[in-house]
Design a protein around this motif. Structure first.
Motif, PDB file in Angstrom:
ATOM      1  N   GLU A   1      38.307  29.178  24.689  1.00 54.80           N
ATOM      2  CA  GLU A   1      37.079  29.953  24.850  1.00 54.80           C
ATOM      3  C   GLU A   1      37.377  31.454  24.890  1.00 54.80           C
ATOM      4  OE1 GLU A   1      33.184  30.077  27.747  1.00 54.80           O
ATOM      5  OE2 GLU A   1      34.455  28.311  27.725  1.00 54.80           O
ATOM      6  N   VAL A   2      36.532  32.202  24.217  1.00 59.79           N
ATOM      7  CA  VAL A   2      36.655  33.656  24.153  1.00 59.79           C
ATOM      8  C   VAL A   2      35.828  34.256  25.290  1.00 59.79           C
ATOM      9  CG1 VAL A   2      36.155  35.681  22.732  1.00 59.79           C
ATOM     10  CG2 VAL A   2      37.006  33.587  21.662  1.00 59.79           C
ATOM     11  N   PHE A   3      36.385  35.278  25.939  1.00 61.01           N
ATOM     12  CA  PHE A   3      35.673  35.922  27.039  1.00 61.01           C
ATOM     13  C   PHE A   3      35.958  37.406  27.042  1.00 61.01           C
ATOM     14  CE2 PHE A   3      39.727  34.392  28.558  1.00 61.01           C
ATOM     15  CZ  PHE A   3      40.235  35.429  29.322  1.00 61.01           C
ATOM     16  N   GLY A   4      35.137  38.147  27.778  1.00 63.59           N
ATOM     17  CA  GLY A   4      35.282  39.594  27.857  1.00 63.59           C
ATOM     18  C   GLY A   4      35.299  40.075  29.292  1.00 63.59           C
ATOM     19  N   ARG A   5      35.271  41.391  29.424  1.00 57.93           N
ATOM     20  CA  ARG A   5      35.377  42.010  30.742  1.00 57.93           C
ATOM     21  C   ARG A   5      34.256  41.582  31.681  1.00 57.93           C
ATOM     22  NH1 ARG A   5      35.219  48.239  30.601  1.00 57.93           N
ATOM     23  NH2 ARG A   5      33.069  47.767  30.163  1.00 57.93           N
ATOM     24  N   SER A   6      33.041  41.497  31.181  1.00 54.66           N
ATOM     25  CA  SER A   6      31.924  41.148  32.067  1.00 54.66           C
ATOM     26  C   SER A   6      32.088  39.741  32.638  1.00 54.66           C
ATOM     27  CB  SER A   6      30.587  41.280  31.344  1.00 54.66           C
ATOM     28  OG  SER A   6      30.536  40.427  30.226  1.00 54.66           O
ATOM     29  N   ALA A   7      32.631  38.811  31.860  1.00 49.49           N
ATOM     30  CA  ALA A   7      32.870  37.456  32.365  1.00 49.49           C
ATOM     31  C   ALA A   7      33.957  37.472  33.432  1.00 49.49           C
ATOM     32  CB  ALA A   7      33.253  36.530  31.219  1.00 49.49           C
ATOM     33  N   VAL A   8      34.984  38.290  33.231  1.00 48.36           N
ATOM     34  CA  VAL A   8      36.067  38.421  34.215  1.00 48.36           C
ATOM     35  C   VAL A   8      35.506  39.033  35.497  1.00 48.36           C
ATOM     36  CG1 VAL A   8      38.264  39.550  34.728  1.00 48.36           C
ATOM     37  CG2 VAL A   8      37.867  38.568  32.460  1.00 48.36           C
ATOM     38  N   MET A   9      34.669  40.050  35.359  1.00 52.93           N
ATOM     39  CA  MET A   9      34.066  40.689  36.528  1.00 52.93           C
ATOM     40  C   MET A   9      33.261  39.681  37.338  1.00 52.93           C
ATOM     41  SD  MET A   9      32.782  44.268  34.787  1.00 52.93           S
ATOM     42  CE  MET A   9      31.663  44.632  36.132  1.00 52.93           C
ATOM     43  N   GLU A  10      32.462  38.894  36.656  1.00 50.72           N
ATOM     44  CA  GLU A  10      31.602  37.931  37.331  1.00 50.72           C
ATOM     45  C   GLU A  10      32.420  36.811  37.989  1.00 50.72           C
ATOM     46  OE1 GLU A  10      28.259  34.647  36.126  1.00 50.72           O
ATOM     47  OE2 GLU A  10      28.311  36.517  34.990  1.00 50.72           O
ATOM     48  N   LEU A  11      33.339  36.229  37.249  1.00 54.10           N
ATOM     49  CA  LEU A  11      34.119  35.105  37.765  1.00 54.10           C
ATOM     50  C   LEU A  11      34.999  35.502  38.934  1.00 54.10           C
ATOM     51  CD1 LEU A  11      35.085  32.132  37.456  1.00 54.10           C
ATOM     52  CD2 LEU A  11      36.863  33.019  35.933  1.00 54.10           C
ATOM     53  N   LEU A  12      35.673  36.630  38.811  1.00 53.38           N
ATOM     54  CA  LEU A  12      36.664  37.033  39.822  1.00 53.38           C
ATOM     55  C   LEU A  12      36.113  38.039  40.827  1.00 53.38           C
ATOM     56  CD1 LEU A  12      39.744  37.387  37.465  1.00 53.38           C
ATOM     57  CD2 LEU A  12      39.004  35.383  38.786  1.00 53.38           C
ATOM     58  N   GLU A  13      34.848  38.407  40.667  1.00 53.54           N
ATOM     59  CA  GLU A  13      34.182  39.366  41.547  1.00 53.54           C
ATOM     60  C   GLU A  13      34.957  40.676  41.616  1.00 53.54           C
ATOM     61  OE1 GLU A  13      33.476  37.357  45.260  1.00 53.54           O
ATOM     62  OE2 GLU A  13      32.102  35.926  44.337  1.00 53.54           O
ATOM     63  N   LEU A  14      35.309  41.178  40.428  1.00 48.34           N
ATOM     64  CA  LEU A  14      36.015  42.448  40.312  1.00 48.34           C
ATOM     65  C   LEU A  14      35.070  43.520  39.801  1.00 48.34           C
ATOM     66  CD1 LEU A  14      39.288  41.244  38.537  1.00 48.34           C
ATOM     67  CD2 LEU A  14      39.019  41.849  40.940  1.00 48.34           C
ATOM     68  N   LYS A  15      35.400  44.763  40.089  1.00 50.98           N
ATOM     69  CA  LYS A  15      34.666  45.878  39.507  1.00 50.98           C
ATOM     70  C   LYS A  15      35.164  46.087  38.083  1.00 50.98           C
ATOM     71  CE  LYS A  15      33.724  48.085  43.857  1.00 50.98           C
ATOM     72  NZ  LYS A  15      33.766  49.286  44.666  1.00 50.98           N
ATOM     73  N   LYS A  16      34.440  46.909  37.345  1.00 47.90           N
ATOM     74  CA  LYS A  16      34.751  47.150  35.941  1.00 47.90           C
ATOM     75  C   LYS A  16      36.200  47.596  35.747  1.00 47.90           C
ATOM     76  CE  LYS A  16      31.459  48.983  33.517  1.00 47.90           C
ATOM     77  NZ  LYS A  16      30.522  49.924  32.873  1.00 47.90           N
ATOM     78  N   SER A  17      36.656  48.533  36.573  1.00 50.73           N
ATOM     79  CA  SER A  17      38.019  49.051  36.417  1.00 50.73           C
ATOM     80  C   SER A  17      39.068  47.985  36.720  1.00 50.73           C
ATOM     81  CB  SER A  17      38.238  50.277  37.301  1.00 50.73           C
ATOM     82  OG  SER A  17      38.054  49.942  38.665  1.00 50.73           O
ATOM     83  N   GLY A  18      38.830  47.165  37.746  1.00 54.75           N
ATOM     84  CA  GLY A  18      39.769  46.101  38.096  1.00 54.75           C
ATOM     85  C   GLY A  18      39.864  45.037  37.016  1.00 54.75           C
ATOM     86  N   ALA A  19      38.710  44.668  36.437  1.00 60.18           N
ATOM     87  CA  ALA A  19      38.707  43.679  35.361  1.00 60.18           C
ATOM     88  C   ALA A  19      39.412  44.232  34.127  1.00 60.18           C
ATOM     89  CB  ALA A  19      37.274  43.281  35.027  1.00 60.18           C
ATOM     90  N   SER A  20      39.169  45.499  33.810  1.00 61.26           N
ATOM     91  CA  SER A  20      39.825  46.116  32.657  1.00 61.26           C
ATOM     92  C   SER A  20      41.336  46.168  32.846  1.00 61.26           C
ATOM     93  CB  SER A  20      39.295  47.538  32.430  1.00 61.26           C
ATOM     94  OG  SER A  20      37.945  47.500  32.050  1.00 61.26           O
ATOM     95  N   LYS A  21      41.770  46.527  34.045  1.00 57.65           N
ATOM     96  CA  LYS A  21      43.201  46.610  34.327  1.00 57.65           C
ATOM     97  C   LYS A  21      43.852  45.229  34.247  1.00 57.65           C
ATOM     98  CE  LYS A  21      46.532  48.301  37.692  1.00 57.65           C
ATOM     99  NZ  LYS A  21      46.744  48.978  38.964  1.00 57.65           N
ATOM    100  N   LEU A  22      43.191  44.202  34.786  1.00 54.94           N
ATOM    101  CA  LEU A  22      43.718  42.848  34.725  1.00 54.94           C
ATOM    102  C   LEU A  22      43.853  42.389  33.274  1.00 54.94           C
ATOM    103  CD1 LEU A  22      44.575  40.177  36.073  1.00 54.94           C
ATOM    104  CD2 LEU A  22      42.149  39.534  36.082  1.00 54.94           C
ATOM    105  N   ILE A  23      42.810  42.604  32.490  1.00 53.14           N
ATOM    106  CA  ILE A  23      42.855  42.204  31.078  1.00 53.14           C
ATOM    107  C   ILE A  23      43.982  42.932  30.358  1.00 53.14           C
ATOM    108  CG2 ILE A  23      41.619  42.362  28.871  1.00 53.14           C
ATOM    109  CD1 ILE A  23      39.044  41.734  30.498  1.00 53.14           C
TER     110      ILE A  23
END
Length: 84
Positions: free
Chosen positions: A40-62
């Motif tokens: 499955e393909v996913f993006g930053r917004s899905a990471v933010m929602e699933l892991l309850e991260l802010k935009k910067s944290g999700a971007s850094k993780l990705i």
């Protein structure tokens, strides 16, 4: 990754990549894998929602996971989408 219908052990994948992720990052990787698997393909917004991260944290993780070759960018699914 063709897994031939077998359940893939994400720990084995992580150990093959020889990444020194923190425990918290490993938990995030497991949650991403449980939710999205290898196909499955996913993006930053899905990471933010699933892991309850802010935009910067999700971007850094990705970014860190792309650099470690845990996930890879995909084209044809919208801007900045990735998959495990």
């Amino acid at each position: 990754m063709d897994i031939g219908g077998k359940k893939v052990d994400i720990e084995r994948v992580l150990s093959e990549k020889e990444s020194n992720f923190s425990v918290k990052t490993k938990v995030h990787i497991h949650r991403l894998f449980e939710k999205f698997g290898f196909d499955e393909v996913f993006g930053r917004s899905a990471v933010m929602e699933l892991l309850e991260l802010k935009k910067s944290g999700a971007s850094k993780l990705i970014s860190n996971l792309v650099q470690a070759d845990i996930i890879e960018p995909v084209s044809g699914h919208g801007k900045r989408k990735v998959q495990i």
